[in-house]
Design a protein around this motif. Structure first.
Motif, PDB file in Angstrom:
ATOM      1  N   TYR A  76       0.806  -1.232   0.000  1.00  0.00           N
ATOM      2  CA  TYR A  76       0.000   0.000   0.000  1.00  0.00           C
ATOM      3  C   TYR A  76       0.837   1.279   0.000  1.00  0.00           C
ATOM      4  O   TYR A  76       0.299   2.380  -0.192  1.00  0.00           O
ATOM      5  N   THR A  77       2.159   1.154   0.181  1.00  0.00           N
ATOM      6  CA  THR A  77       2.951   2.386   0.198  1.00  0.00           C
ATOM      7  C   THR A  77       4.376   2.146  -0.288  1.00  0.00           C
ATOM      8  O   THR A  77       4.948   1.078  -0.064  1.00  0.00           O
ATOM      9  N   PHE A  78       4.920   3.151  -0.981  1.00  0.00           N
ATOM     10  CA  PHE A  78       6.304   3.164  -1.446  1.00  0.00           C
ATOM     11  C   PHE A  78       6.830   4.562  -1.165  1.00  0.00           C
ATOM     12  O   PHE A  78       6.223   5.552  -1.575  1.00  0.00           O
ATOM     13  N   SER A  79       7.928   4.655  -0.457  1.00  0.00           N
ATOM     14  CA  SER A  79       8.412   5.967  -0.035  1.00  0.00           C
ATOM     15  C   SER A  79       9.911   6.103  -0.262  1.00  0.00           C
ATOM     16  O   SER A  79      10.681   5.174   0.024  1.00  0.00           O
ATOM     17  N   ILE A  80      10.317   7.262  -0.779  1.00  0.00           N
ATOM     18  CA  ILE A  80      11.739   7.590  -0.867  1.00  0.00           C
ATOM     19  C   ILE A  80      12.040   8.591   0.240  1.00  0.00           C
ATOM     20  O   ILE A  80      11.720   9.778   0.136  1.00  0.00           O
ATOM     21  N   TYR A  81      12.639   8.100   1.332  1.00  0.00           N
ATOM     22  CA  TYR A  81      13.047   9.002   2.412  1.00  0.00           C
ATOM     23  C   TYR A  81      14.222   9.837   1.914  1.00  0.00           C
ATOM     24  O   TYR A  81      15.204   9.310   1.390  1.00  0.00           O
ATOM     25  N   TYR A  89      19.370   8.810   0.606  1.00  0.00           N
ATOM     26  CA  TYR A  89      18.065   8.304   0.184  1.00  0.00           C
ATOM     27  C   TYR A  89      17.887   6.902   0.776  1.00  0.00           C
ATOM     28  O   TYR A  89      18.835   6.111   0.790  1.00  0.00           O
ATOM     29  N   ILE A  90      16.686   6.613   1.258  1.00  0.00           N
ATOM     30  CA  ILE A  90      16.322   5.266   1.701  1.00  0.00           C
ATOM     31  C   ILE A  90      14.935   4.970   1.145  1.00  0.00           C
ATOM     32  O   ILE A  90      14.056   5.837   1.179  1.00  0.00           O
ATOM     33  N   ALA A 190      13.730  13.379  -6.098  1.00  0.00           N
ATOM     34  CA  ALA A 190      12.951  12.224  -5.623  1.00  0.00           C
ATOM     35  C   ALA A 190      11.523  12.264  -6.163  1.00  0.00           C
ATOM     36  O   ALA A 190      10.961  11.226  -6.546  1.00  0.00           O
ATOM     37  N   MET A 191      10.931  13.441  -6.227  1.00  0.00           N
ATOM     38  CA  MET A 191       9.572  13.576  -6.758  1.00  0.00           C
ATOM     39  C   MET A 191       9.527  13.205  -8.234  1.00  0.00           C
ATOM     40  O   MET A 191       8.587  12.536  -8.695  1.00  0.00           O
TER      41      MET A 191
END
Length: 205
Positions: A76-81, A89-90, A190-191
């Motif tokens: 349900y989620t994918f995130s680039i910290y 980046y993580i 990242a965006m």
């Protein structure tokens, strides 16, 4: 907080990137010099696009790794910290089963602490724990930080520029960065990568 405000203004387009038309020469002699022109023999030019491409490859590797681990169900989620100060980046990914396990463990722990201490901070319903855990990256069991060598090298150099610590430069060749990259542009990169991943993310169930 002031840095967050400036990043927000950058993202919503109410201010321009600083440093346009200038570059930062990061030498193997551990110096950082601002320049306006350069020759190809002076070093490896690192553009915004170079960083974007390296991050894109990193994210694709994270997706493959997540799938190989057998977690690819109800994602349900994918995130680039993104850390624009330290230059890192993580990638975090989570699915419903992992979320529900986290909530169950956290709720039991909270109840136990509440019974033991009586501290109201632990007196939370399961729904409250669910809401606070759903997008809390630190609670996800999957994080991916095995960066490809080129991205790791770029970001290590970026960190030295951002923190003004040229004495920690370890690049084996001179790098020439677009100065705008240092103005929190890691967030914009990242965006853009998230947009590029549109088809790749379809691999996740």
């Amino acid at each position: 907080m002031s840095n967050d405000v400036q990043i927000g203004r950058l993202i919503n387009g109410t201010r321009e990137l600083e440093g346009k038309g200038t570059f930062l020469l990061c030498s193997t002699a551990q110096t950082i010099q601002e320049i306006t022109t350069f020759n190809p023999h002076e070093g490896i030019f690192v553009s915004r696009k170079d960083l974007e491409n390296a991050l894109y490859d990193f994210c694709k590797s994270a997706i493959s790794n997540y799938i190989e681990e057998g977690r690819n169900k109800d994602v349900y989620t994918f995130s680039i910290y993104t850390d624009s100060y330290n230059g890192s980046y993580i990638v975090y990914i989570n699915n419903r089963a992992s979320l529900e396990q986290t909530v169950a463990d956290c709720y039991d722990c909270f109840q136990e602490n509440y019974m033991r201490t009586g501290d109201e901070i632990y007196n939370q319903t399961k729904e409250q724990v669910y809401r606070s855990s759903k997008f809390s990256e630190g609670d996800y069991p999957f994080m991916f930080e095995d960066m490809p060598a080129c991205l790791e090298s770029y970001l290590e150099t970026y960190s030295c520029i951002s923190q003004e610590t040229p004495e920690y430069l370890s690049n084996k060749e001179n790098y020439i960065f677009e100065k705008t990259i240092i103005d929190s542009e890691l967030f914009l990169i990242a965006m853009d990568v998230i947009q590029r991943l549109h088809n790749d993310l379809k691999q996740l169930n």
